[in-house]
Scaffold this motif. Structure first.
Motif, PDB file in Angstrom:
ATOM      1  N   TRP A 186       4.038  -1.177   3.565  1.00 14.31           N
ATOM      2  CA  TRP A 186       3.438   0.158   3.440  1.00 14.31           C
ATOM      3  C   TRP A 186       4.537   1.132   3.055  1.00 14.31           C
ATOM      4  O   TRP A 186       5.435   1.404   3.841  1.00 14.31           O
ATOM      5  CB  TRP A 186       2.795   0.569   4.756  1.00 14.31           C
ATOM      6  N   PRO A 195      -3.597   0.589   5.747  1.00 13.58           N
ATOM      7  CA  PRO A 195      -5.067   0.666   5.720  1.00 13.58           C
ATOM      8  C   PRO A 195      -5.747  -0.515   5.049  1.00 13.58           C
ATOM      9  O   PRO A 195      -6.877  -0.872   5.411  1.00 13.58           O
ATOM     10  CB  PRO A 195      -5.331   1.965   4.945  1.00 13.58           C
ATOM     11  N   ASP A 196      -5.097  -1.133   4.057  1.00 12.56           N
ATOM     12  CA  ASP A 196      -5.729  -2.246   3.352  1.00 12.56           C
ATOM     13  C   ASP A 196      -5.204  -3.605   3.796  1.00 12.56           C
ATOM     14  O   ASP A 196      -5.532  -4.623   3.191  1.00 12.56           O
ATOM     15  CB  ASP A 196      -5.549  -2.092   1.841  1.00 12.56           C
ATOM     16  N   GLU A 206      -4.029   6.349  -5.128  1.00 13.93           N
ATOM     17  CA  GLU A 206      -3.553   6.964  -3.893  1.00 13.93           C
ATOM     18  C   GLU A 206      -2.798   8.275  -4.121  1.00 13.93           C
ATOM     19  O   GLU A 206      -2.266   8.853  -3.169  1.00 13.93           O
ATOM     20  CB  GLU A 206      -2.662   5.979  -3.131  1.00 13.93           C
ATOM     21  N   PHE A 216       0.869  -1.184   0.000  1.00 11.14           N
ATOM     22  CA  PHE A 216       0.000   0.000   0.000  1.00 11.14           C
ATOM     23  C   PHE A 216       0.901   1.227   0.000  1.00 11.14           C
ATOM     24  O   PHE A 216       1.976   1.207   0.609  1.00 11.14           O
ATOM     25  CB  PHE A 216      -0.896  -0.009   1.239  1.00 11.14           C
ATOM     26  N   SER A 247      -2.101  -4.676   3.682  1.00 13.08           N
ATOM     27  CA  SER A 247      -0.945  -5.164   2.922  1.00 13.08           C
ATOM     28  C   SER A 247       0.252  -5.388   3.842  1.00 13.08           C
ATOM     29  O   SER A 247       0.400  -4.713   4.864  1.00 13.08           O
ATOM     30  CB  SER A 247      -0.548  -4.150   1.842  1.00 13.08           C
TER      31      SER A 247
END
Length: 228
Positions: free
Chosen positions: A62, A56-57, A172, A12, A59
């Protein structure tokens, strides 16, 4: 670099999460200033807490694109814990020429090399060794070698997927991408080695580049690999 990491299926990415807070704190007259502030969280502590948490997802990796010169409020780069800090540097002559194409007013503080070097020294003291440094020229000259060395240093697997990405905007990207990211949006990979000739600068821009030179060279001594 953010495009490269966003191409990893396990990663992410976050694009300059403190930019809005910086603009609100300083009143700096940047392109799209009001739109940037309105588009993102501007609470320093809340942003830092988020950056130190889980992606946040969900992953495993980051990638956070941070700008040292944005950290002018109550939160310093040092306060973002639970992350591995790596330092991306570029020849200030090329950096100031690129910046000046997008914004009429430019100063050494806008490039942030002094702040980046100061943080580099603090992080080196904390670690007891130099943190990873990557020079943009090395990435362009040999992206596979440079990025695989970076991945090894920060403890994540290398993947060839980091070398290519689809053109266009990334989900993003910050709202400011429409002003700053024209060449990035058109790219599908690293463009190859930079021209041997450095840009011809006017006296003002040359003074800025010279003011940043020593700090850049200090960090360049620690860059990953030997590519020059």
């Amino acid at each position: 670099m953010m495009r490269s990491f966003s191409s990893r299926p396990d990663c992410f990415v976050s694009d300059e999460p403190f930019y809005g807070a910086f603009l609100k704190e300083t009143g700096a007259d940047h392109p799209m200033r009001d739109e940037v502030i309105a588009s993102m969280d501007t609470d320093w502590e809340r942003i830092a807490e988020s950056m130190a948490g889980d992606p946040p997802d969900g992953s495993p990796v980051w990638y956070q694109k941070q700008m040292a010169h944005h950290m002018v409020g109550p939160v310093a780069p040092d306060d973002i814990r639970n992350v591995t800090h790596a330092f991306l540097i570029r020849d200030p002559r090329r950096m100031v020429a690129s910046y000046a194409r997008k914004r009429e007013t430019v100063s050494a503080e806008d490039l942030g090399i002094r702040r980046l070097k100061d943080f580099f020294e603090r992080e080196a003291d904390r670690l007891g060794r130099a943190p990873p440094v990557v020079d943009a020229a090395d990435v362009l000259a040999d992206p596979k070698r440079t990025l695989s060395a970076l991945c090894e240093t920060v403890g994540i697997p290398w993947t060839e997927e980091m070398l290519r990405w689809p053109p266009g905007r990334h989900v993003e990207d910050g709202i400011w991408a429409s002003h700053w990211y024209g060449r990035v949006d058109a790219s599908t990979g690293f463009e190859g080695e930079e021209d041997a000739d450095v840009p011809v600068l006017d006296p003002h821009l040359q003074d800025i580049a010279e003011a940043c030179h020593d700090d850049y060279q200090f960090m360049a001594r620690f860059r990953l690999g030997e590519f020059r």
